[in-house]
Design an enzyme around this catalytic site. Structure first.
Site, short mmCIF file in Angstrom:
data_model
loop_
_atom_site.label_atom_id
_atom_site.label_comp_id
_atom_site.label_asym_id
_atom_site.label_seq_id
_atom_site.Cartn_x
_atom_site.Cartn_y
_atom_site.Cartn_z
N TYR B 53 0.85 -1.21 0.00
CA TYR B 53 0.00 0.00 0.00
C TYR B 53 0.88 1.25 0.00
CZ TYR B 53 -4.25 -2.77 0.95
OH TYR B 53 -5.30 -3.65 0.89
N SER B 210 -13.30 -2.75 -0.92
CA SER B 210 -14.13 -1.95 -1.82
C SER B 210 -15.60 -2.07 -1.40
CB SER B 210 -13.93 -2.40 -3.27
OG SER B 210 -14.01 -1.30 -4.15
N LEU B 212 -17.57 -0.01 -0.32
CA LEU B 212 -18.43 1.06 -0.84
C LEU B 212 -18.17 1.26 -2.34
CD1 LEU B 212 -18.20 3.55 2.16
CD2 LEU B 212 -20.18 2.16 1.47
N ALA B 213 -17.67 0.19 -2.96
CA ALA B 213 -17.46 0.19 -4.42
C ALA B 213 -16.54 1.31 -4.88
CB ALA B 213 -18.80 0.25 -5.16
N GLY B 214 -15.58 1.61 -4.01
CA GLY B 214 -14.52 2.55 -4.39
C GLY B 214 -15.02 3.91 -4.83
N GLY B 215 -16.12 4.35 -4.27
CA GLY B 215 -16.61 5.68 -4.63
C GLY B 215 -17.62 5.67 -5.77
N PHE B 218 -21.10 6.67 -4.88
CA PHE B 218 -21.50 8.07 -4.69
C PHE B 218 -21.54 8.85 -6.00
CE2 PHE B 218 -19.27 6.69 -0.82
CZ PHE B 218 -20.32 6.79 0.07
#
Lengths: 299, 299, 299
Positions: B53, B210, B212-215, B218
């Site tokens: 990372y 992921s 939150l599905a990587g943004g 939103f």
């Protein structure tokens, strides 16, 4: 040459010689005897057949050489397969192409292979293709009969999925010692469908057919073949290997499932190159270059 | 906050904090210490890292905070990963992107993570990606060495298929305690490929990356993202939730496999929202509205 | 008629009668009683229902016949299903179509089926569809309660994948005795996804829904349907069978997993034809003609 122990009794040479194209090679019996000697000299002791190879003529042709040279029998391992029924002048009663994995067919086919090959014993018999109608009890019964009667030493399958392998194994007291699958630098399906995972998990070393992608490696013009050939050539240059087939086989040999490539070339030079592949150890970087050139993902 | 017992010794907080974007957050050491305190206050005790990372810089940056605040170490669980090798200025000897799951690499990587993180102990170490060349015996040997030497408490994998998980587990005396997989309202693969079935069957709670599905959740403009966002907004309105991310996480939390979402937001408000998702219980109707909005089938 | 022993207590007739279209048949209670007698005369003793068939009206309609003829109950086996929740005038509290495999829903649905059917006992209860939210412990608890209370004799699933079947079985002390799947000459998915392998391996005979491909067999105009129809007609002519549905069912009956086709025709002639299919034994050539006509591979 390195050997792979499939059972206590059955050890195959890491490189297996494949005879499926024999009838197109125009080799006479003497030439076959010579080829057997040449393989032995290289440590290639295992010979892959199937009832249907050469439109049912291959085993008999090979068997003539064994008849002339019975001394060779103890020095080699004979593998054959059954379960496919072809429409053929050699089998006029066959109405259409089928699979047949019934007890009667398996036993009759194995016994026919013994006659053709002029031997009393097959080291390894494989079911050639998964038959959608296969009855695992029937297959188990046939295998156990052939084992008890001393006609076949060990058993396996070919082109079986993970669940098909598990199904047959579940009814069989003997181990299925191998799954002969298609795998090469150009054919990665077994990396993704669980076959190689299963082979490693169960410690059943798989055999690789079309280990050189059936010639596509050398002359295929599609993008994948060209990219992989380029990667193989680069690696061959980097490590001073004589030819790309050595690299393609070394790529299979590096896998921890102990893949046994089948080499079916008429050319002695190619067979020697295959044998030499055992002396080639690819680095991870080299292995992944080829993986990626073939379209293998690396997320 | 609810905790999930992966072993008798290892309990993770149901929401895990993910540090993979730390190097883009521009947080200094003090800010990291503060974030650790804020997480603790919310009951988020588990912190997800990986060697790679932030291009190999993330663990060291985090480790400085731990060096300043050694009192925090006993209050948190540190998770790291290994097995990917990136081309990076930090690793000039890396020739190309590879996977490497050899004994030597796993042990060296884990030991390096310990140094960077300024700790003597990783609570959990994961193999980051399934390596097509992985030798399960080698992985098992590395894990058992790290366990015996007291350097790592528990082990798992990430992004592994069912058969890959079973393969590694078959050689390991320790349990693989988790599979960290990609799963969210917008990513349903694990519902169909057997991963969640396996997790529930073996009682190995999965971690969700992921989550939150990587943004995309939103701001994604594709049809699936828009439909799911609409369904989430409707549900948030219906139950008086402050934001759609709470609903998206509650959707994961409802699954019986005990999914542990990893939340990797810099925003404290978002982290609090994630924490609050544990207080949201979706009805089956609400859950299926979102499932169907995402294209999930319901024949 | 041949029976299939799913447990020591539960034997189904090889052909099962399916009632899902009852509400469109316009049969009164007397006609249903007569149909039960006609089935019995043919040896068809097993009757397939589900809570949702006929928009929740089918079981009650059938139950009236059983109320008139309580003597028939001991001569037949009643199968029902639960786990789907439909939007329906019969269920005004249902907000949307869902799956529901909670303990409460399974138990309530089974008890409701008993009332509608005017019986104290279901021979077999199936979960109708795999619920992405299913909690295997919950399902097991519901099944064990229904077994202990004497309300249901045996349990199974429908449309479950291999891993979903294994998950539920892993928590259940009772065997899942069947997986009711879609399989026919026109629908081969279960040959490829491991379902039929699993059924044969575990010796859990599957039931086949849409065993005649929902009428597509007789009137489908797509290429696959036309080719298969032609192959069925050829075989019917060759063996002197009265109709192609006999051949289509005989094709299923030949599989070693002991598939039990569900026949849901209102026509007594069709039911007799189905019953007669047990007297038809296809040769391998005939079976593979149909397999290949449907697009089945034979490499």
């Amino acid at each position: 040459m390195q050997q792979v122990a499939l059972t206590e009794q059955l050890h195959l040479s890491r490189i297996v010689y494949g005879w499926w194209r024999l009838m197109s090679w125009d080799m006479d019996t003497k030439a076959i005897e010579q080829r057997l000697e040449e393989c032995l000299a290289l440590g290639i002791t295992s010979h892959d057949h199937a009832d249907i190879y050469g439109d049912y003529l291959c085993e008999a042709s090979f068997g003539k050489a064994l008849k002339n040279r019975p001394d060779l029998r103890q020095k080699i391992q004979l593998i054959s397969k059954c379960g496919i029924q072809l429409v053929s002048p050699q089998r006029p009663h066959h109405g259409r192409k089928n699979y047949d994995t019934t007890y009667a067919h398996i036993v009759a086919s194995a016994e026919q292979s013994l006659k053709y090959l002029n031997t009393e014993f097959l080291d390894l018999l494989l079911i050639h293709r998964p038959d959608p109608l296969m009855d695992a009890d029937d297959i188990a019964r046939a295998f156990e009969h052939l084992k008890t009667s001393g006609k076949v030493g060990a058993f396996g399958v070919s082109n079986f999925s993970v669940s098909e392998f598990n199904l047959v194994q579940s009814r069989l007291s003997l181990p299925l010692v191998t799954n002969q699958i298609e795998v090469s630098v150009l054919h990665h399906a077994s990396f993704h469908d669980g076959s190689l995972d299963q082979a490693q998990q169960l410690k059943r070393a798989p055999m690789a057919w079309s280990a050189l992608a059936g010639g596509r490696l050398f002359s295929g013009n599609d993008a994948q073949a060209r990219q992989v050939r380029q990667a193989l050539e680069q690696t061959a240059t980097d490590i001073g290997a004589a030819s790309i087939d050595q690299i393609a086989l070394a790529w299979l040999l590096k896998h921890p499932a102990h893949i046994m490539p089948i080499v079916g070339s008429q050319s002695l030079a190619r067979i020697k190159a295959a044998s030499d592949s055992l002396n080639v150890t690819l680095s991870r970087d080299q292995w992944y270059n080829i993986w990626e050139a073939a379209g293998g993902e690396l997320p």
